[in-house]
Write an enzyme that holds these catalytic residues in place. Structure first.
Site, PDB file in Angstrom:
ATOM      1  N   PRO A 113     -51.669  -7.986 -24.418  1.00 17.54           N
ATOM      2  CA  PRO A 113     -51.196  -8.192 -23.054  1.00 17.54           C
ATOM      3  C   PRO A 113     -49.810  -8.788 -22.862  1.00 17.54           C
ATOM      4  CG  PRO A 113     -53.441  -8.887 -23.281  1.00 17.54           C
ATOM      5  CD  PRO A 113     -52.933  -8.620 -24.654  1.00 17.54           C
ATOM      6  N   GLU A 114     -48.859  -7.946 -22.613  1.00 11.82           N
ATOM      7  CA  GLU A 114     -47.636  -8.380 -21.959  1.00 11.82           C
ATOM      8  C   GLU A 114     -47.736  -7.806 -20.559  1.00 11.82           C
ATOM      9  OE1 GLU A 114     -43.842  -8.831 -23.326  1.00 11.82           O
ATOM     10  OE2 GLU A 114     -44.291  -9.076 -25.449  1.00 11.82           O
TER      11      GLU A 114
END
Length: 278
Positions: A10-11
């Site tokens: 998760p960015e």
DNA sequence: AAAGACACCTGTCCGC
DNA sequence: TGCGGACAGGTGTCTT
């Protein structure tokens, strides 16, 4: 060119892609049950989360890397941390290891949080969402109008911190994670360890445009690569992207063939080209 | 106020 | 093949 495919977790683009992926399945549905198998995430999952049961989902949105599921009674905040992902499971699919939270819906589907490292969070907030202590000091969204071109430069004055750490600070601008920070600085030609206060206005204008570009491209890539969120064989929230510098230490720069260097900045691995970036 | 260190936790990979 | 150690996408909190 020898680009390294990296599996991303998760960015901001992954969170945005997740948000878009789950939204159509959630909107208008009633939450019929909430199951906690492991309440110890970054913070304990609050008992008040149960208030959400019986509520209809009115909105699914994102602020920084926080996903927001809105009901009339309050909002569920979900952060995916370093290793979290969300998927829509069918009622008959039993939970696997690290499937910590289920949010069951009236349509029979289950929004299921998987998070091996448990740096993620699931919280409940009944007030105006912009007042939440985790959100009320966040900087602007880089892909929205509030992120004006001169923003970074205006806040950078006198800062001695490395520019990479500066742009990764969510109170300055949200959504620039470790990978995209390196990628953006490479594209903008700025050394990651240069002092934030010693980057010119012109270069910050360029960097601002590049950040928008990099994130937009990654989201577009996610949209085309991501599996159906209801596909049981899929890997929701994960997709591969070719990166120009991240993870490429010792390999040739795609622009000038110099060896890509790695330097730890703020305890995070940072990659750059010593020739293209100044 | 700003900057840096540290913490949380599990899985994976590397070298011996 | 096994084992110890380093390292990994985030970010709030504590210390200087």
């Amino acid at each position: 060119m020898n680009l390294t495919p990296v599996i991303l977790m998760p960015e901001l683009p992954e969170v945005e892609t997740t948000c878009r992926g789950i939204r159509p399945h959630l909107l208008g549905q009633t939450i019929t049950a909430v199951t906690l198998r492991q309440p110890k995430l970054r913070w304990p999952i609050p008992a008040e989360l149960m208030t959400a049961v019986g509520q209809a989902i009115l909105g699914v949105s994102r602020r920084g890397k926080y996903l927001l599921i809105e009901t009339a009674a309050g909002t569920i905040l979900i952060h995916l941390g370093m290793s979290g992902s969300l998927r829509l499971a069918e009622a008959h699919q039993q939970a696997a290891k690290h499937d910590h939270v289920d949010i069951a819906l009236g349509n029979g589907k289950i929004l299921r949080l998987h998070d091996p490292r448990r740096f993620g969070a699931v919280l409940w907030w009944t007030g105006p969402i912009e007042d939440h202590p985790l959100l009320n000091k966040l900087g602007p969204e880089p892909l929205e109008a509030g992120f004006v071109d001169q923003h970074l430069w205006q806040l950078s004055g006198g800062r001695k911190q490395a520019v990479k750490a500066f742009i990764m600070n969510g109170h300055i601008v949200v959504g620039v994670g470790n990978i995209y920070a390196s990628e953006s600085l490479f594209r903008a030609g700025i050394l990651p360890h240069r002092q934030a206060g010693r980057v010119s206005r012109q270069r910050y204008l360029h960097l601002s445009r590049v950040i928008r570009e990099v994130l937009t491209e990654a989201i577009a890539q996610g949209g085309t690569t991501l599996q159906d969120f209801t596909n049981s064989d899929g890997q929701p929230g994960y997709f591969a992207q070719e990166l120009l510098v991240y993870g490429r230490e010792g390999q040739p720069c795609v622009a000038c063939t110099a060896n890509i260097k790695m330097k730890v900045i703020g305890q995070r691995a940072s990659f750059y080209c010593p020739k293209c970036q100044t």
